[in-house]
Design an enzyme around this catalytic site. Structure first.
Site, short mmCIF file in Angstrom:
data_model
loop_
_atom_site.label_atom_id
_atom_site.label_comp_id
_atom_site.label_asym_id
_atom_site.label_seq_id
_atom_site.Cartn_x
_atom_site.Cartn_y
_atom_site.Cartn_z
CE LYS A 88 3.61 76.91 28.14
NZ LYS A 88 3.55 75.97 26.80
CG ASN A 109 -1.59 77.22 28.50
OD1 ASN A 109 -2.53 76.84 28.98
ND2 ASN A 109 -1.62 77.74 27.25
CG ASP A 124 0.39 75.17 24.94
OD1 ASP A 124 0.26 76.54 23.81
OD2 ASP A 124 1.81 75.45 25.33
N GLY A 146 10.93 66.52 17.58
CA GLY A 146 11.75 67.13 19.05
C GLY A 146 10.67 66.59 20.19
N GLY A 148 10.64 68.29 23.42
CA GLY A 148 10.88 69.46 24.44
C GLY A 148 9.17 69.38 25.33
CB ALA A 150 6.19 72.75 22.02
CG LEU A 233 3.99 73.43 17.56
CD1 LEU A 233 3.77 72.17 16.55
CD2 LEU A 233 4.70 73.09 18.38
CE1 TYR A 235 4.24 81.12 17.70
CE2 TYR A 235 4.01 83.47 17.10
CZ TYR A 235 4.41 82.45 17.85
OH TYR A 235 4.28 83.11 19.08
N GLY A 256 2.19 77.72 12.85
CA GLY A 256 2.27 77.78 13.87
C GLY A 256 1.08 78.49 14.28
#
Ligand code: NAP
Length: 291
Positions: A88, A109, A124, A146, A148, A150, A233, A235, A256
């Site tokens: 990405k 993405n 996203d 988090g 990262g 996402a 996020l 799911y 998510g």
């Protein structure tokens, strides 16, 4: 071939094989590892629903091979593609043009063509924001757990939504600091995350997802006090421990799956100009996941 062996001559008595429908437009997803990506299911369902002569494939692409894929995309030509881990960030540098949103996130993405140029978008962000917009929610403060890939889309989305105070907590503090600096937000120490929760807490860690981390939560027990929205996020499963504890404490919850479906619906819109029905798309993915 020996001269005595002749290929069968077509005769009117021979059954004609059914001819496959040859698609005119080719789409796909590149990533590594791709695993059981649900994107082909979603987009091929959409193409069938709208009777479009298109097909969407899964193309596992090892790290380092994205430049070669971009050449292929420009040559074949491929009408559009989804890009996932680990490509990405590099995709951002290999497009002719990228949207402001993709630039803000620092990752692409979605690849699509516009006026002969290969363009990059990040759906996203739209996917993450869709459930918040549907609820008409814009809290003054939010906590992101988090830091990262996402989390970058989530923080960009919260800033775009107009959330005034976005705080980020991550197990490795330097990543929280770096992400916070990119967006003018605050980093909070991981140990203090339960005291930094605003009206919205978003889990972008894999804690709670199917597999060895199922049953984990990114928050300590008893962290949910007051009222707010807990947004996971993850799911699969749909109800994680993070969401179950939030619900038990009287918080609203958001799984998510909507983000996954909405980022795909946005890609479909970009490529075709057409809508995928949200409920049908969600049911399709739920069925595939056995939920
Ligand atoms: P990533 O880039 O690998 O980042 C993972 C983040 O989680 C890192 O900040 C990492 O912290 C943290 N983390 C990992 N294990 C942890 C643990 N046991 N305890 C606390 N923190 C932990 O992954 P990603 O691409 O951002 O994806 C993260 C999650 O979001 C995955 O579950 C993915 O499936 C989900 N996701 C969902 C959607 C959707 O459409 N719903 C879209 C994208 C991603 P360190 O920096 O300390 O390693």
């Amino acid at each position: 071939m020996p001269s005595s062996v002749q290929p069968p001559r077509p005769s009117s008595a021979m059954p004609r094989p059914a001819m496959p429908r040859i698609p005119e437009r080719l789409y796909g997803i590149v990533g590594h590892p791709l695993g059981h990506t649900l994107s082909p299911l979603l987009h091929n369902w959409g193409f069938a629903l709208h009777d479009l002569p298109a097909v969407y494939m899964a193309w596992p692409l090892p790290p380092g091979c994205l430049p070669a894929f971009m050449d292929a995309l420009r040559t074949l030509p491929v009408a559009g593609a989804s890009v996932t881990i680990p490509h990405k960030e590099q995709a951002l540098c290999l497009c002719d043009r990228v949207t402001e949103r993709a630039r803000a996130v620092g990752a692409v993405n979605t690849l699509y063509w516009e006026d002969g140029a290969v363009c990059g978008e990040n759906t996203d962000v739209t996917g993450f924001l869709a459930p918040l917009r549907a609820r008409g929610l814009c809290p003054a403060e939010a906590l992101v757990l988090g830091a990262g890939g996402a989390a970058r889309a989530v923080v960009a989305g919260l800033v775009e939504l107009g959330v005034r105070r976005v705080r980020i907590a991550n197990r490795s503090p330097e990543k929280a600091t770096s992400l916070a600096a990119s967006f003018g937000c605050e980093a909070v120490p991981w140990e203090e995350r339960a005291r930094a929760m605003g009206g919205l807490v978003v889990n972008t860690t894999p804690c709670g997802m199917q597999g060895p981390r199922c049953g984990d939560s990114p928050l300590p027990s008893g962290a949910f006090t007051g009222r707010g929205l807990a947004y996971d996020l993850v799911y699969n499963p749909l109800t994680t421990r993070f969401l179950a504890e939030a619900r038990n404490a009287g918080w609203e919850t958001q799984d998510g799956l909507s983000m996954f479906v909405e980022q795909g619906r946005e890609q479909f819109r970009i490529w075709t100009g057409l809508d995928l029905p949200a409920d049908g798309a969600r049911r399709l993915v739920e069925q595939a996941l056995g939920l």
